[in-house]
Write a protein that holds these residues in place. Structure first.
Motif, PDB file in Angstrom:
ATOM      1  N   ALA A   1       7.334   6.602  33.836  1.00 36.53           N
ATOM      2  CA  ALA A   1       6.814   6.070  33.478  1.00 36.53           C
ATOM      3  C   ALA A   1       5.923   6.397  31.868  1.00 36.53           C
ATOM      4  O   ALA A   1       6.192   5.482  31.104  1.00 36.53           O
ATOM      5  N   ILE A   2       6.732   7.677  31.578  1.00 38.89           N
ATOM      6  CA  ILE A   2       6.511   8.399  30.006  1.00 38.89           C
ATOM      7  C   ILE A   2       7.738   7.689  29.385  1.00 38.89           C
ATOM      8  O   ILE A   2       8.330   7.035  28.415  1.00 38.89           O
ATOM      9  N   GLU A   3       9.052   7.928  30.092  1.00 40.26           N
ATOM     10  CA  GLU A   3      10.069   7.225  29.133  1.00 40.26           C
ATOM     11  C   GLU A   3      10.530   6.329  28.897  1.00 40.26           C
ATOM     12  O   GLU A   3      10.498   5.482  28.153  1.00 40.26           O
ATOM     13  N   HIS A   4       9.518   4.908  30.174  1.00 40.77           N
ATOM     14  CA  HIS A   4       9.566   3.747  29.861  1.00 40.77           C
ATOM     15  C   HIS A   4       8.319   3.435  28.899  1.00 40.77           C
ATOM     16  O   HIS A   4       8.167   2.767  28.418  1.00 40.77           O
ATOM     17  N   GLY A   5       7.186   4.816  28.491  1.00 48.03           N
ATOM     18  CA  GLY A   5       6.297   4.583  27.450  1.00 48.03           C
ATOM     19  C   GLY A   5       4.926   3.705  27.883  1.00 48.03           C
ATOM     20  O   GLY A   5       3.820   3.315  27.151  1.00 48.03           O
ATOM     21  N   LEU A   6       4.672   3.692  29.544  1.00 47.23           N
ATOM     22  CA  LEU A   6       3.786   3.214  30.071  1.00 47.23           C
ATOM     23  C   LEU A   6       2.521   3.705  30.198  1.00 47.23           C
ATOM     24  O   LEU A   6       2.153   5.120  29.994  1.00 47.23           O
ATOM     25  N   THR A   7       1.227   3.101  29.196  1.00 42.71           N
ATOM     26  CA  THR A   7       0.142   3.483  29.461  1.00 42.71           C
ATOM     27  C   THR A   7      -0.626   2.775  29.897  1.00 42.71           C
ATOM     28  O   THR A   7      -0.678   1.888  30.803  1.00 42.71           O
ATOM     29  N   GLY A   8      -2.205   3.630  30.391  1.00 42.93           N
ATOM     30  CA  GLY A   8      -2.914   3.098  31.324  1.00 42.93           C
ATOM     31  C   GLY A   8      -3.561   4.076  32.429  1.00 42.93           C
ATOM     32  O   GLY A   8      -3.047   5.338  32.499  1.00 42.93           O
ATOM     33  N   ASN A   9      -3.993   3.548  33.271  1.00 41.32           N
ATOM     34  CA  ASN A   9      -4.561   4.626  34.546  1.00 41.32           C
ATOM     35  C   ASN A   9      -3.928   4.175  35.568  1.00 41.32           C
ATOM     36  O   ASN A   9      -4.080   3.000  36.539  1.00 41.32           O
ATOM     37  N   TYR A  10      -2.962   4.703  36.532  1.00 42.35           N
ATOM     38  CA  TYR A  10      -2.552   4.751  37.556  1.00 42.35           C
ATOM     39  C   TYR A  10      -2.326   5.274  38.643  1.00 42.35           C
ATOM     40  O   TYR A  10      -2.517   7.231  39.173  1.00 42.35           O
ATOM     41  N   ALA A  11      -2.911   4.956  40.286  1.00 41.66           N
ATOM     42  CA  ALA A  11      -2.608   5.901  41.242  1.00 41.66           C
ATOM     43  C   ALA A  11      -1.243   6.183  42.065  1.00 41.66           C
ATOM     44  O   ALA A  11      -0.335   4.590  41.321  1.00 41.66           O
ATOM     45  N   CYS A  12      -1.192   6.770  42.661  1.00 41.30           N
ATOM     46  CA  CYS A  12       0.833   7.455  42.509  1.00 41.30           C
ATOM     47  C   CYS A  12       0.130   7.747  43.650  1.00 41.30           C
ATOM     48  O   CYS A  12       0.298   9.153  44.163  1.00 41.30           O
ATOM     49  N   THR A  13       0.486   6.967  44.600  1.00 44.30           N
ATOM     50  CA  THR A  13      -0.017   7.575  46.549  1.00 44.30           C
ATOM     51  C   THR A  13       0.787   6.564  47.015  1.00 44.30           C
ATOM     52  O   THR A  13       1.745   4.945  47.112  1.00 44.30           O
TER      53      THR A  13
END
Length: 282
Positions: A199-211
């Motif tokens: 996500a960091i490498e792709h510059g993704l922003t926002g609020n996300y669950a990771c489950t």
């Protein structure tokens, strides 16, 4: 890209740093044994010592109890400490902040698993969202479910899981309170680290669950551990005791779809990794 990892000695940060190092220079920040000394329990004075930073990742957290005496301390670290990191981003012209949160921020107050930790992390997320929106800082919030990994570093936050593994490794039957085969959502730390780094490498922003996309029952964990440790252990219900409630979350695969990448380590492989780690010590 240069990334500042705050809370760099945490178990998640230790898994995340190698994943980030594939594509970025990582500087560590924390109370000890880091490139930059930084304590969220004290006023931050690290601005003058910071080189140019592209992304600040906050993996620091307090897991103090919900006893009245601890609530102020946990709020100070998790919520106000996060706000101070937002201010640090402004002062040091860091354009992107990544907040490692928790899926427990979604728990209602009447949940048996609701705690000062869950509340303080929710406050941290809301403060970060408000500040970064007003200050023009890109923000990514990752909310992992309960994560585990190979080795003792994860035992502190998942004591019941590792006590269960210990019993299976010793060929002992596992006694579970009540008669309910409770569900949990465990995700392996390597998956959390890999997906967060992506996500960091792709510059993704926002609020996300990771489950994990599928919850597991205690019986699933015991079966997977028994296979990994070549154990004869079985689960035994203590029917005279109260049932253990489920602790699961709604399935949300938004992060994975955006990254075109999903969790890769089911509980069976996770238990094999733990068994291999323990075998390496003998």
């Amino acid at each position: 890209m240069r990334i500042l990892m705050v809370g760099a000695t945490s178990s998640l940060a230790r898994a995340l740093i190698p994943a980030l190092s594939r594509f970025a220079e990582v500087l560590t920040a924390g109370r000890s044994n880091c490139d930059i000394q930084l304590d969220l329990a004290a006023p931050l004075d690290a601005v003058a010592r910071l080189p140019q930073i592209d992304v600040l990742v906050n993996a620091a957290a307090s897991f103090a109890s919900s006893d009245p005496a601890d609530i102020a301390a946990i709020e100070r670290i998790n919520a106000l400490g996060t706000l101070e990191l937002c201010q640090l981003c402004s002062a040091a012209a860091i354009p992107h902040m990544v907040q490692i949160s928790s899926i427990f921020t979604t728990l209602p107050a009447n949940s048996p698993f609701y705690s000062a930790y869950a509340l303080s992390k929710r406050h941290a997320d809301e403060l970060a969202q408000l500040y970064c929106d007003k200050a023009g800082i890109a923000l990514t919030i990752i909310r992992p479910s309960q994560f585990y990994g190979a080795g003792p570093a994860y035992r502190k936050h998942q004591p019941f899981l590792y006590a269960l593994i210990d019993q299976v490794a010793n060929n002992q039957d596992v006694s579970i309170y009540g008669s309910h085969d409770a569900q949990r959502n465990f995700i392996h730390v390597e998956d959390v680290a890999r997906l967060t780094a992506r996500a960091i490498e792709h510059g993704l922003t926002g609020n996300y669950a990771c489950t994990q996309l599928h919850a597991v029952r205690y019986s699933d964990i015991i079966k997977a551990a028994a296979s990994a440790f070549d154990s004869r252990s079985q689960m035994v219900f203590m029917r005279d005791k109260p049932d253990i409630p489920d602790n699961i979350c709604a399935v949300d695969d938004t992060l994975f779809r955006l990254l075109d990448s999903y969790p890769e380590i089911p509980i069976e492989i996770g238990m094999e990794k733990e068994a291999a780690y323990r075998k390496s010590l003998t």
